[in-house]
Design an enzyme around this catalytic site. Structure first.
Site, short mmCIF file in Angstrom:
data_model
loop_
_atom_site.label_atom_id
_atom_site.label_comp_id
_atom_site.label_asym_id
_atom_site.label_seq_id
_atom_site.Cartn_x
_atom_site.Cartn_y
_atom_site.Cartn_z
N LYS A 126 0.80 -1.23 0.00
CA LYS A 126 0.00 0.00 0.00
C LYS A 126 0.83 1.29 0.00
O LYS A 126 0.39 2.34 0.44
CB LYS A 126 -1.01 0.04 1.17
CG LYS A 126 -1.85 -1.20 1.34
CD LYS A 126 -2.34 -1.81 0.05
CE LYS A 126 -3.39 -0.98 -0.65
NZ LYS A 126 -3.70 -1.58 -1.99
N SER A 168 -4.64 2.92 4.28
CA SER A 168 -4.80 2.29 2.98
C SER A 168 -4.87 0.77 3.11
O SER A 168 -5.70 0.10 2.48
CB SER A 168 -3.63 2.70 2.08
OG SER A 168 -3.78 2.16 0.80
N HIS A 177 7.41 -7.36 -2.10
CA HIS A 177 7.12 -6.64 -0.85
C HIS A 177 8.02 -7.17 0.27
O HIS A 177 7.83 -6.82 1.43
CB HIS A 177 5.68 -6.89 -0.41
CG HIS A 177 4.61 -6.18 -1.20
ND1 HIS A 177 4.75 -4.90 -1.69
CD2 HIS A 177 3.35 -6.56 -1.53
CE1 HIS A 177 3.63 -4.55 -2.30
NE2 HIS A 177 2.77 -5.54 -2.23
P1 A3P Z 1 -5.01 4.82 -0.96
O1 A3P Z 1 -5.66 3.59 -0.43
O2 A3P Z 1 -4.52 5.73 0.14
O3 A3P Z 1 -5.84 5.54 -1.96
P2 A3P Z 1 -0.23 -0.31 -3.75
O4 A3P Z 1 -0.24 -0.18 -5.23
O5 A3P Z 1 1.14 -0.43 -3.15
O6 A3P Z 1 -1.18 -1.37 -3.30
O7 A3P Z 1 -0.74 1.07 -3.14
C1 A3P Z 1 -2.07 1.47 -3.28
C2 A3P Z 1 -2.19 2.90 -2.82
O8 A3P Z 1 -1.55 3.75 -3.79
C3 A3P Z 1 -3.64 3.35 -2.75
O9 A3P Z 1 -3.68 4.36 -1.74
C4 A3P Z 1 -3.84 3.92 -4.15
O10 A3P Z 1 -4.94 4.78 -4.28
C5 A3P Z 1 -2.52 4.66 -4.30
N1 A3P Z 1 -2.21 4.99 -5.71
C6 A3P Z 1 -2.26 4.18 -6.78
N2 A3P Z 1 -1.97 4.87 -7.91
C7 A3P Z 1 -1.73 6.14 -7.53
C8 A3P Z 1 -1.39 7.34 -8.24
N3 A3P Z 1 -1.28 7.36 -9.55
N4 A3P Z 1 -1.24 8.47 -7.51
C9 A3P Z 1 -1.37 8.48 -6.17
N5 A3P Z 1 -1.70 7.38 -5.44
C10 A3P Z 1 -1.87 6.22 -6.13
#
Ligand code: A3P
Length: 296
Positions: A49, A139, A109
């Site tokens: 996340k 998140s 991860h």
């Molecule tokens: P939130 O739940 O705070 O919105 P991962 O890809 O490591 O699982 O992380 C997911 C998190 O990154 C989520 O956070 C998601 O919305 C955010 N995320 C994904 N793409 C993004 C982008 N282009 N800009 C900002 N945040 C992004």
């Protein structure tokens, strides 16, 4: 490495050296540990996340010289093999990486001490993205609510304790971030922060381009900045996980592309939780020079 028994049936997690991981990952641990990295591998490393999908799309756009059509060749989860991923009878992350032509871009991860040793031995490039612990916790909480194959997070109050105690998939945020931060001067590690990418994507993407040894012109860079914005990636079926069945990711509970902001933790942490967290953070991160931005 000692494997401890499954924590409980409901959790779907098993521990390796104190780190809870998915059962199928632990069952495949020998294959994962003996993975043979190559010197020209680039490994994307994150705590869950922390913006994995985001940096994957950025890296892929750089690799494809800004050609969106090439990035649309397949969904983001399939572009960069996930080293510790396993769901038999499907090919594991290791199988997929082994089948991939060099130069490979892979992702993980895993904390530093669980990484297959050949990554260090081959002096691979590592691209680490860190996100502040409080937003990461929020998140992850929502992700565990919507992810039907991860443990139920319980209430926010319960999850707060679970996260702090590192009883989540891939273990303690503190240990993960500290471990990678401490390695950054000893290996080829580009250490980035989610908050910096949010604040100044162009500047941070330029660092990634340089790290990857690429040279892209300004127009391509601007295009990458635009196409990797939260809004664009939320609409893009190749990045928003909309193709994943509801039985695995139930986006009616919480979307995968949820908010994509810095400081959402303020909507969840009570004053008491915040004080408790800050105290624990101070103790656990004592002695490290890492600095996080908590709001923009
Ligand atoms: P939130 O739940 O705070 O919105 P991962 O890809 O490591 O699982 O992380 C997911 C998190 O990154 C989520 O956070 C998601 O919305 C955010 N995320 C994904 N793409 C993004 C982008 N282009 N800009 C900002 N945040 C992004």
């Amino acid at each position: 490495m000692a494997l401890t028994p499954e924590l409980s049936k409901k959790t779907h997690l098993k521990e390796v050296a104190g780190i809870p991981l998915q059962v199928a990952t632990v069952d495949n641990w020998r294959q994962i540990q003996s993975f043979e990295a190559k010197p020209d591998d680039l490994l994307i490393c994150t705590y869950p996340k922390s913006g994995t999908t985001w940096i994957q799309e950025i890296v892929d756009m750089i690799e494809q010289n800004g050609d969106m059509e090439k990035c649309r060749r397949t969904i983001i989860q399939h572009r960069h093999p996930f080293i510790e991923w396993a769901r038999p009878p499907q090919p594991s992350g290791v199988d997929k990486a082994n089948a991939m032509p060099a130069p490979r871009i892979l992702r993980t991860h895993l904390p530093t001490h669980l990484l297959p040793p050949s990554f260090w031995e081959n002096n691979c490039k590592f691209l680490y993205v860190a996100r502040n612990a409080k937003d990461c916790m929020v998140s992850y909480y929502h992700f565990q609510r919507m992810n039907q194959v991860l443990p139920d997070p319980g209430t926010w109050e319960e999850y707060f304790e679970t996260f702090i105690n590192g009883k989540v998939g891939w273990g303690s945020w503190f240990e993960h971030v500290k471990g990678w931060w401490e390695m950054r001067d000893r290996y080829q590690i580009l250490f980035l922060f989610y908050e910096d990418i949010k604040r100044d994507p162009k500047h941070e993407i330029q660092k990634v381009i340089k790290f990857m040894g690429k040279n892209l012109d300004e127009m391509v860079l601007d295009k990458i900045v635009q196409e990797t914005s939260f809004e664009k990636m939320k609409e893009n079926p190749m990045t928003n996980r909309s193709t994943v069945p509801k039985s695995i990711l139930d986006q009616s509970i919480s979307p995968f592309m949820r908010k994509g902001t810095v400081g959402d933790w303020k909507n969840y942490f009570t004053v008491a939780q915040n004080e408790k967290f800050d105290e624990i953070y101070r103790r656990k991160m004592e002695g490290t020079s890492i600095n996080f931005c908590m709001e923009l």
